[in-house]
Design a protein around this motif. Structure first.
Motif, short mmCIF file in Angstrom:
data_model
loop_
_atom_site.label_atom_id
_atom_site.label_comp_id
_atom_site.label_asym_id
_atom_site.label_seq_id
_atom_site.Cartn_x
_atom_site.Cartn_y
_atom_site.Cartn_z
N LEU A 14 0.84 -1.31 -0.08
CA LEU A 14 0.13 0.27 0.71
C LEU A 14 1.50 1.01 -0.08
N ILE A 15 1.56 1.10 0.58
CA ILE A 15 2.30 2.39 0.74
C ILE A 15 3.20 2.33 -0.51
N SER A 16 3.83 1.70 -1.49
CA SER A 16 4.63 1.51 -2.62
C SER A 16 3.31 1.92 -3.78
N THR A 17 1.80 1.62 -3.50
CA THR A 17 1.13 2.62 -3.86
C THR A 17 0.95 4.01 -4.17
N PHE A 18 0.85 3.82 -2.99
CA PHE A 18 1.18 5.93 -2.15
C PHE A 18 1.88 5.98 -3.14
N PHE A 19 3.50 6.02 -3.20
CA PHE A 19 3.73 6.67 -3.73
C PHE A 19 3.76 6.72 -4.69
N PHE A 20 3.56 6.26 -5.98
CA PHE A 20 3.68 5.42 -7.05
C PHE A 20 2.65 6.71 -7.43
N ILE A 21 1.17 6.66 -7.24
CA ILE A 21 0.69 7.54 -7.08
C ILE A 21 0.68 9.19 -7.16
N VAL A 22 1.50 9.60 -5.32
CA VAL A 22 1.66 10.34 -5.95
C VAL A 22 3.11 11.44 -6.76
N SER A 23 3.81 10.67 -6.99
CA SER A 23 4.83 10.06 -7.75
C SER A 23 3.95 10.57 -9.65
N GLY A 24 2.73 10.38 -9.54
CA GLY A 24 2.08 10.27 -11.04
C GLY A 24 1.43 11.45 -10.84
N ILE A 25 1.15 12.03 -9.80
CA ILE A 25 0.28 13.79 -9.57
C ILE A 25 1.29 14.38 -9.92
N GLY A 26 2.60 13.84 -9.10
CA GLY A 26 3.04 15.07 -9.20
C GLY A 26 3.94 15.43 -10.36
N LEU A 27 4.20 14.55 -11.59
CA LEU A 27 4.70 13.95 -13.73
C LEU A 27 3.48 14.91 -13.84
N VAL A 28 1.62 14.88 -13.38
CA VAL A 28 0.90 15.89 -14.06
C VAL A 28 1.63 17.02 -13.96
N ARG A 29 1.40 17.09 -12.20
CA ARG A 29 0.68 19.05 -11.88
C ARG A 29 2.34 19.65 -11.74
N MET A 30 3.06 19.25 -12.05
CA MET A 30 4.58 20.06 -12.09
C MET A 30 4.99 20.55 -12.76
N PRO A 31 5.67 22.37 -13.01
CA PRO A 31 5.37 23.05 -14.17
C PRO A 31 6.38 22.79 -15.64
N ASP A 32 7.70 21.75 -14.34
CA ASP A 32 8.96 21.55 -14.84
C ASP A 32 9.73 20.52 -15.90
N LEU A 33 10.03 20.64 -16.62
CA LEU A 33 10.95 19.19 -16.67
C LEU A 33 11.87 18.38 -15.16
N TYR A 34 12.36 19.75 -15.03
CA TYR A 34 13.25 18.96 -13.52
C TYR A 34 12.45 19.00 -12.69
N MET A 35 11.55 19.83 -12.25
CA MET A 35 10.12 19.60 -11.41
C MET A 35 10.30 17.74 -11.14
N ARG A 36 9.85 18.10 -12.35
CA ARG A 36 8.73 16.67 -12.55
C ARG A 36 10.26 15.67 -12.86
N MET A 37 11.50 15.14 -12.88
CA MET A 37 12.45 14.48 -12.87
C MET A 37 12.66 14.12 -11.01
N SER A 38 12.49 15.43 -10.83
CA SER A 38 12.51 14.97 -9.03
C SER A 38 11.69 14.50 -8.62
N ALA A 39 10.05 14.66 -8.95
CA ALA A 39 9.10 13.98 -8.14
C ALA A 39 9.48 12.12 -8.46
#
Lengths: 151, 93
Positions: A14-39
């Motif tokens: 469950l924790i792993s799925t939570f982190f995956f979904i959080v990184s997916g949200i970060g990938l969609v919402r972040m404004p910049d390639l470098y921020m998306r890459m950090s997510a």
């Protein structure tokens, strides 16, 4: 005992799925390639490590699985920063824009496109790029000539 | 095979796999939309890392330890693909 192991396995998954979904949200919402890459490179790495640990806890009666899980976690932790660094360096070199709200861009003008390398300051870049054009063979440093003669 | 194990397998199949699919759909949106080529490469990298979690959850759901090996191989191949794409982005004319 089995209840504890399987419950921990489900919790880690469950924790792993939570982190995956959080990184997916970060990938969609972040404004910049470098921020998306950090997510992706942080949260997704942690999610994959948690998924591997859940597999190790589920197959607890099979020690070779634990060994493979250890190798996999080590491999992911070693290679995810390398891949993110390569993508970030290459895309900065090719001129992918930094977000317009960014305060400082410390690497502006430090890239030499002819040698595919970064220098630590723009002045150093100019002095390093200048000598092969204007100075004669006598003025050149022995390291430069030795580097030129080596195939 | 007892009750707890069966419950965990059902949990993996019916809870974890749909949640992971939601995350993969979010990533797929960035892969389709991405303004630059590097955005798509980052999304592809994350998609393959999420495939590791998907394969492990599926392996637990089917009670097959072989899937851990497959996850390891997917991790190695995704690293190779990322390095190749990074080299291609930097050197392409």
């Amino acid at each position: 005992m089995e209840l504890l192991l399987f419950g921990l396995s489900a919790l880690l998954m469950l924790i792993s799925t939570f982190f995956f979904i959080v990184s997916g949200i970060g990938l969609v919402r972040m404004p910049d390639l470098y921020m998306r890459m950090s997510a992706t490179s942080k949260a997704a790495t942690l999610g994959a490590a948690c998924a591997f640990l859940a597999g190790a806890l589920y197959f607890y009666d099979n020690p070779s699985v634990a060994l493979r899980v250890f190798a996999g976690i080590l491999f992911i932790f070693a290679t995810a920063p390398i891949g993110a660094h390569m993508i970030g360096r290459a895309s900065y070199a090719r001129g992918v824009k930094v977000w317009e709200g960014a305060v400082i861009d410390e690497m502006k003008g430090c890239y030499d496109r002819s040698t595919y390398s970064f220098y630590s300051s723009p002045q150093q870049h100019q002095t390093a790029a200048a000598p092969p054009d204007e100075s004669g063979p006598a003025a050149q440093a022995p390291t430069a000539t030795s580097r030129r003669t080596t195939p | 095979m007892n009750d707890y194990q069966e419950m965990l397998q059902l949990f993996m199949i019916y809870v974890i796999l749909p949640l992971l699919t939601i995350g993969m759909l979010l990533t797929l949106w960035r892969l389709v939309r991405g303004p630059t080529f590097a955005d798509r490469v980052v999304a592809l990298d994350k998609l393959s890392v999420m495939a590791i979690g998907l394969i492990l959850a599926y392996g637990i759901g089917l009670d097959r330890p072989v899937y851990v090996d497959i996850a390891l191989i997917v991790a190695m191949l995704s690293f190779l693909a990322t390095v190749g794409f990074g080299y291609y982005i930097e050197r392409r004319v």
